[in-house]
Write a protein that holds these residues in place. Structure first.
Motif, mmCIF file in Angstrom:
data_model
loop_
_atom_site.group_PDB
_atom_site.id
_atom_site.type_symbol
_atom_site.label_atom_id
_atom_site.label_comp_id
_atom_site.label_asym_id
_atom_site.label_seq_id
_atom_site.Cartn_x
_atom_site.Cartn_y
_atom_site.Cartn_z
ATOM 1 N N ASN A 292 -5.636 -7.723 8.077
ATOM 2 C CA ASN A 292 -4.993 -8.470 6.111
ATOM 3 C C ASN A 292 -5.759 -9.043 5.057
ATOM 4 O OD1 ASN A 292 -2.269 -9.218 8.106
ATOM 5 N ND2 ASN A 292 -3.747 -10.237 9.526
ATOM 6 N N ASP A 293 -7.409 -8.087 5.007
ATOM 7 C CA ASP A 293 -8.179 -7.663 3.938
ATOM 8 C C ASP A 293 -8.372 -6.554 3.535
ATOM 9 O OD1 ASP A 293 -9.215 -8.900 1.338
ATOM 10 O OD2 ASP A 293 -10.430 -10.175 2.710
ATOM 11 N N GLY A 294 -8.392 -6.194 2.190
ATOM 12 C CA GLY A 294 -8.891 -5.280 2.097
ATOM 13 C C GLY A 294 -9.495 -4.647 0.411
ATOM 14 N N ILE A 295 -9.931 -4.361 -0.226
ATOM 15 C CA ILE A 295 -10.402 -3.480 -1.359
ATOM 16 C C ILE A 295 -9.485 -1.972 -2.132
ATOM 17 C CG2 ILE A 295 -11.474 -3.482 -2.788
ATOM 18 C CD1 ILE A 295 -13.638 -4.754 -1.311
ATOM 19 N N VAL A 296 -9.272 -2.413 -3.204
ATOM 20 C CA VAL A 296 -8.587 -1.064 -3.061
ATOM 21 C C VAL A 296 -9.358 -0.218 -4.775
ATOM 22 C CG1 VAL A 296 -6.739 0.415 -4.177
ATOM 23 C CG2 VAL A 296 -6.685 -0.936 -2.449
ATOM 24 N N GLN A 297 -10.320 -0.086 -4.601
ATOM 25 C CA GLN A 297 -11.016 0.226 -6.104
ATOM 26 C C GLN A 297 -10.328 1.898 -6.557
ATOM 27 O OE1 GLN A 297 -13.625 -0.686 -7.509
ATOM 28 N NE2 GLN A 297 -12.050 -0.027 -9.115
ATOM 29 N N VAL B 65 -8.709 -2.812 -9.713
ATOM 30 C CA VAL B 65 -8.730 -3.006 -8.446
ATOM 31 C C VAL B 65 -7.558 -3.993 -8.335
ATOM 32 C CG1 VAL B 65 -10.617 -4.700 -6.586
ATOM 33 C CG2 VAL B 65 -11.330 -3.346 -8.995
ATOM 34 N N LEU B 66 -7.494 -3.717 -6.252
ATOM 35 C CA LEU B 66 -6.890 -4.823 -5.206
ATOM 36 C C LEU B 66 -7.756 -5.431 -4.314
ATOM 37 C CD1 LEU B 66 -3.012 -3.041 -5.302
ATOM 38 C CD2 LEU B 66 -3.936 -4.526 -6.810
ATOM 39 N N THR B 67 -6.693 -6.238 -4.106
ATOM 40 C CA THR B 67 -8.214 -7.900 -2.565
ATOM 41 C C THR B 67 -7.386 -7.921 -2.379
ATOM 42 O OG1 THR B 67 -8.654 -9.269 -4.714
ATOM 43 C CG2 THR B 67 -9.972 -7.087 -4.530
ATOM 44 N N GLY B 68 -7.038 -8.675 -1.443
ATOM 45 C CA GLY B 68 -7.054 -9.257 -0.079
ATOM 46 C C GLY B 68 -5.644 -8.452 0.192
ATOM 47 N N LYS B 69 -4.743 -9.390 0.587
ATOM 48 C CA LYS B 69 -3.874 -8.367 1.960
ATOM 49 C C LYS B 69 -2.345 -7.855 0.975
ATOM 50 C CE LYS B 69 -0.114 -9.457 4.461
ATOM 51 N NZ LYS B 69 -0.325 -8.375 5.870
ATOM 52 N N TYR C 256 -1.566 -1.964 0.517
ATOM 53 C CA TYR C 256 -1.255 -0.559 0.038
ATOM 54 C C TYR C 256 -2.166 -0.079 0.708
ATOM 55 C CZ TYR C 256 -3.136 2.819 -3.685
ATOM 56 O OH TYR C 256 -3.125 3.698 -4.639
ATOM 57 N N LYS C 257 -3.228 0.117 0.889
ATOM 58 C CA LYS C 257 -3.768 0.808 2.459
ATOM 59 C C LYS C 257 -3.180 1.355 3.418
ATOM 60 C CE LYS C 257 -7.499 2.481 4.656
ATOM 61 N NZ LYS C 257 -8.912 1.898 5.276
ATOM 62 N N GLU C 258 -2.250 0.291 4.268
ATOM 63 C CA GLU C 258 -1.459 1.094 4.982
ATOM 64 C C GLU C 258 -0.461 2.113 4.927
ATOM 65 O OE1 GLU C 258 -1.716 0.309 8.404
ATOM 66 O OE2 GLU C 258 -4.022 -0.409 7.767
ATOM 67 N N ARG D 12 -0.568 10.433 -2.391
ATOM 68 C CA ARG D 12 -2.074 10.187 -3.905
ATOM 69 C C ARG D 12 -1.280 9.337 -3.904
ATOM 70 N NH1 ARG D 12 -3.227 12.423 -8.841
ATOM 71 N NH2 ARG D 12 -5.526 11.866 -9.194
ATOM 72 N N GLY D 13 -2.342 7.747 -4.020
ATOM 73 C CA GLY D 13 -1.831 6.816 -4.788
ATOM 74 C C GLY D 13 -0.625 5.594 -4.445
ATOM 75 N N GLY D 14 -0.578 6.203 -3.331
ATOM 76 C CA GLY D 14 0.894 5.642 -2.739
ATOM 77 C C GLY D 14 1.899 6.271 -2.960
ATOM 78 N N ARG D 15 2.017 7.479 -3.486
ATOM 79 C CA ARG D 15 3.212 8.060 -3.883
ATOM 80 C C ARG D 15 2.942 10.264 -3.557
ATOM 81 N NH1 ARG D 15 1.158 7.303 -8.647
ATOM 82 N NH2 ARG D 15 0.153 8.624 -9.904
#
Length: 397
Positions: free
Chosen positions: A333-338, A350-354, A359-361, A386-389
């Motif tokens: 339930n945690d993560g980082i997207v750089q 940057v995305l962090t947390g939930k 996003y990663k899932e 790519r990038g969720g799309r």
């Protein structure tokens, strides 16, 4: 129909990872329209390994099991289960472990990479790896049988970080020690780096950076300064290596044994061999690409399109790729997207947390839908996540 057009062009795809399957599905699905291309995939296992989720398998979590023959179903591609033992680039043959010899006109070399267990003494004998689902399952069994104790993760790259976080979260009774020469997330922006450090601290992961493991022992690891860290299990994630088969076959390889390619992903020494994914040394304007799922699938797609262009008597187009993001899970339930620039240098976003975990899932979800889309692609393009799309690459007609 004359004898030339009636003869099928045999394409062997070695390796059924993200890159190899992308190449095989694209090529077989499009080749059906031509009627003279036969694609065969060779892989040691008949189940697809989601390498991006092996840290979950290693902690006893269930992940989707995907049959490679089912993924190939409807494309016309064949499947051969076996370990490749020899590639004869002059005779254009491949031998597998049951002594079968397979002939090819074009070879797609996608054997990937594994953890480098040869560089440090004792790794092969005493450390676990995440090279395969089987390896991850062995580690999961070991962790489940531990009643307290210490787990050392050797290597503070992203694989090591994800594995350390997952083990600490799923097995809170274990002390997890993450070792690395550099700090975890050293290439990230300050906000991402701070979140990563805080997450590891929250999970109780002990981070020791600036250290070098010189030997793995039956009960721990020995460091360059002469000290030792006792451990009940060691997971090795430091460095990767590729199969020596390409070098032995006489293909031009770089200092790491990866096949050196031209701009169309053909071997510079053997143009009837295409190299994709981690097995290839692919140069872009910013340097040689590093292997990820993000880059692997596009190389497979491009190799397929290049082969089809060549068979049509046209010159293949150069491969162009830019990185987009670096997603890192820190437990469930945690993560980082750089987010990154095309050369993989970090951007400010940057995305962090939930939100990052979600996003990663999304972008690393089961590749089955992606491969299913590829099987139905019209001749005008190909897609990969790519990038969720889904991003379109124009086919070169």
């Amino acid at each position: 129909m004359n004898a030339t057009t009636a003869r099928q062009h045999e394409v062997l795809v070695l390796g059924a990872g993200y890159a190899g399957l992308a190449a095989a599905i694209q090529l077989a699905a499009r080749g059906k329209k031509r009627g003279n291309v036969r694609v065969t995939v060779v892989n040691p296992y008949d189940v697809f390994t989601e390498r991006l989720r092996l840290h979950m398998t290693a902690t006893g979590q269930e992940t989707a099991e995907m049959s490679i023959p089912e993924l190939l179903d409807g494309t016309g591609a064949g499947f051969v289960r076996g370990w490749v033992t020899t590639v004869d680039a002059e005779a254009k043959t491949v031998r597998i472990d049951d002594d079968r010899v397979l002939r090819y006109d074009t070879l797609v070399y996608g054997l990937g990479s594994v953890a480098d267990t040869a560089a440090v003494p004792g790794v092969d004998d005493h450390a676990h790896t995440l090279n395969s689902a089987q390896d991850a399952a062995v580690l999961a069994d070991r962790l489940a049988r531990l009643d307290g104790g210490t787990v050392v993760v050797g290597g503070a790259g992203l694989t090591g970080v994800e594995a350390a976080a997952e083990i600490a979260e799923q097995h809170p009774g274990l002390q997890v020690v993450l070792l690395g020469r550099t700090e975890p997330g050293a290439g990230m922006r300050p906000k991402a780096k701070a979140h990563l450090d805080a997450a590891l601290a929250r999970l109780g992961v002990q981070v020791r950076c600036g250290v070098e493991v010189v030997k793995v022992l039956p009960g721990g690891v020995e460091l360059a300064d002469g000290s030792a860290i006792p451990a009940d299990a060691v997971l090795w994630t430091s460095g990767t290596r590729v199969s020596p088969l390409a070098a032995v076959a006489g293909l031009s390889v770089d200092e790491r044994g990866r096949v050196v390619t031209d701009s169309a992903l053909r071997s510079v020494s053997h143009p009837d061999v295409y190299a994709v994914g981690d097995a290839a040394a692919i140069r872009q304007g910013y340097g040689v690409m590093h292997g990820t799922c993000q880059s692997g699938m596009p190389t497979g797609v491009h190799a397929a399109l290049s082969i089809l262009r060549t068979l049509a008597g046209k010159e293949p187009k150069p491969f162009r790729f830019g990185y987009y993001h670096t997603p890192v899970s820190l437990g469930r339930n945690d993560g980082i997207v750089q987010f990154t620039r095309p050369d993989d240098s970090p951007r400010r976003i940057v995305l962090t947390g939930k939100r990052a975990a979600t996003y990663k899932e999304t972008v690393t979800a089961s590749p089955w839908p992606t491969f299913a889309r590829m099987k139905k692609m019209p001749a005008s393009g190909a897609f990969w996540p790519r990038g969720g799309r889904y991003t379109r690459i124009r086919s070169a007609k």
